[in-house]
Design a protein around this motif. Sequence first.
Motif, mmCIF file in Angstrom:
data_model
loop_
_atom_site.group_PDB
_atom_site.id
_atom_site.type_symbol
_atom_site.label_atom_id
_atom_site.label_comp_id
_atom_site.label_asym_id
_atom_site.label_seq_id
_atom_site.Cartn_x
_atom_site.Cartn_y
_atom_site.Cartn_z
ATOM 1 N N MET A 149 0.799 -1.219 0.000
ATOM 2 C CA MET A 149 0.000 0.000 0.000
ATOM 3 C C MET A 149 0.834 1.273 0.000
ATOM 4 O O MET A 149 0.275 2.374 -0.093
ATOM 5 C CB MET A 149 -0.932 0.007 1.219
ATOM 6 N N LEU A 150 2.148 1.167 0.115
ATOM 7 C CA LEU A 150 2.980 2.358 0.305
ATOM 8 C C LEU A 150 2.818 3.358 -0.833
ATOM 9 O O LEU A 150 2.566 4.546 -0.617
ATOM 10 C CB LEU A 150 4.448 1.944 0.457
ATOM 11 N N LEU A 151 2.971 2.898 -2.054
ATOM 12 C CA LEU A 151 2.851 3.802 -3.202
ATOM 13 C C LEU A 151 1.415 4.296 -3.350
ATOM 14 O O LEU A 151 1.181 5.469 -3.666
ATOM 15 C CB LEU A 151 3.298 3.093 -4.475
ATOM 16 N N LEU A 152 0.454 3.416 -3.117
ATOM 17 C CA LEU A 152 -0.952 3.784 -3.232
ATOM 18 C C LEU A 152 -1.307 4.916 -2.281
ATOM 19 O O LEU A 152 -1.966 5.892 -2.670
ATOM 20 C CB LEU A 152 -1.833 2.569 -2.954
ATOM 21 N N VAL A 153 -0.889 4.810 -1.037
ATOM 22 C CA VAL A 153 -1.205 5.848 -0.045
ATOM 23 C C VAL A 153 -0.582 7.176 -0.441
ATOM 24 O O VAL A 153 -1.230 8.231 -0.371
ATOM 25 C CB VAL A 153 -0.724 5.411 1.349
ATOM 26 N N ALA A 154 0.674 7.139 -0.869
ATOM 27 C CA ALA A 154 1.353 8.379 -1.253
ATOM 28 C C ALA A 154 0.644 9.064 -2.423
ATOM 29 O O ALA A 154 0.429 10.280 -2.419
ATOM 30 C CB ALA A 154 2.808 8.087 -1.610
ATOM 31 N N VAL A 155 0.256 8.284 -3.436
ATOM 32 C CA VAL A 155 -0.422 8.859 -4.605
ATOM 33 C C VAL A 155 -1.809 9.363 -4.238
ATOM 34 O O VAL A 155 -2.259 10.404 -4.727
ATOM 35 C CB VAL A 155 -0.505 7.818 -5.736
ATOM 36 N N ASN A 156 -2.509 8.654 -3.350
ATOM 37 C CA ASN A 156 -3.851 9.087 -2.965
ATOM 38 C C ASN A 156 -3.844 10.453 -2.291
ATOM 39 O O ASN A 156 -4.779 11.241 -2.461
ATOM 40 C CB ASN A 156 -4.488 8.054 -2.043
ATOM 41 N N TYR A 157 -2.821 10.735 -1.508
ATOM 42 C CA TYR A 157 -2.721 12.057 -0.889
ATOM 43 C C TYR A 157 -2.636 13.143 -1.964
ATOM 44 O O TYR A 157 -3.204 14.225 -1.815
ATOM 45 C CB TYR A 157 -1.494 12.131 0.020
ATOM 46 N N MET A 158 -1.934 12.850 -3.033
ATOM 47 C CA MET A 158 -1.805 13.802 -4.132
ATOM 48 C C MET A 158 -3.085 13.869 -4.959
ATOM 49 O O MET A 158 -3.490 14.938 -5.442
ATOM 50 C CB MET A 158 -0.625 13.402 -5.017
ATOM 51 N N PHE A 159 -3.746 12.726 -5.128
ATOM 52 C CA PHE A 159 -4.886 12.592 -6.019
ATOM 53 C C PHE A 159 -6.150 13.249 -5.473
ATOM 54 O O PHE A 159 -6.936 13.843 -6.216
ATOM 55 C CB PHE A 159 -5.118 11.092 -6.249
ATOM 56 N N SER A 160 -6.368 13.172 -4.149
ATOM 57 C CA SER A 160 -7.655 13.550 -3.573
ATOM 58 C C SER A 160 -8.082 14.987 -3.846
ATOM 59 O O SER A 160 -9.255 15.214 -4.180
ATOM 60 C CB SER A 160 -7.660 13.254 -2.068
#
Length: 374
Positions: A149-160
């Motif tokens: 989940m590491l990359l997913l969490v980082a990208v989600n912060y940017m995406f939201s």
Amino acid sequence: GAAFRAAAWALLFVALAQVYLGATRGLKVMRHTLWIYWAGQPAAWVALMLLAWTVSRTAAAAVLAYTGSWALATAAAWYAWERETAAFPRVPGERGEVGALLRYGAPRAPAALLSQLLFWTDYFVLARFVGERELGVYAAVVRVGQALMLLLVAVNYMFSPFVADLHARGERQRLDQLYKALSRWVLAGTVPLLLVLAVLPGSVLRAFGAGFEEGATALRVVLVGQAVNVAVGGVGFILVMVGRTGWDLVVYALSFLLDLGVAAALSPLVGMEGAAVAQSLTMVASNLGRLYLVWRFVRIQPFGRAHRRLLGPTAVGAAVTGLVHALLGGRGWAVDLVGSGAAGVAAYAVALLLAGLTPGERATLRGVLRRVRA
């Protein structure tokens, strides 16, 4: 007692810091989250803990240092918000604004609690049926699985924030394109780690100590759910950013009940593998539920034709990892892990560059390389 009291104070500062950092991300400013949340707070915790341990090497001192690190993070996040909004005019709130905020925000607290509880529900159920040794192995399995989940969490912060902005402006097509692109990039970036964990679970778990390789089957089961979690991208963030926080809470509540029920049914029969099935099944079901809700309310979904380009590189990476693993399997877990993992990741990367990129991605990569050479 002292450690728990210190942790209670930490919760206050964690919440405040996340409010300010979330607000700056809403302005599409990510650097404060990077420096304060990802880098600053952990570094401050280590520094404060080393300082505290010169006085008392206790759990309470370590937790107190953790609380202090979040207090510093809160102060930094507040300053960042004030600085970013200094030029904004101060205007009174609109009529009904408080009620709208409460309707949006009220479901988030129990949803956040349930989201954390899902990481532990099957673990606590398993604790009633197995000994400390097997429980410790399963704890390692869960933690290793969460690495996906590491990359997913980082990208989600940017995406939201982009989700909220595009949805508010009614630009559904652009939002759909962005969702498909980001979900594919996250999946492509996570596949190398997935290959290592799926092909070499015993060697990975052996890093925790002798006997931990017994969790290899459970880890592979957990990876199924985590792979689905990564593949759907930021579907949960989308549901929240488009204002459907009540539905998000419903999904979390049903997921908790599913995890609890399946773990209670299977753990007495097959031990940690049963708990792993509960977690994986819960992850799959909850993500499918969110996918349906996002499609129903927003009419977007994460998968496109370009996703098929990842199948070939993934197959190549898996084959090379498995082949080298067969050659190195008798030379020790560390040699096997490093050698097989490196070979598989390298093969995947080469195959991805040769056959996995879209024409637009190839053009972007060539442009980046030209700038680097210049």
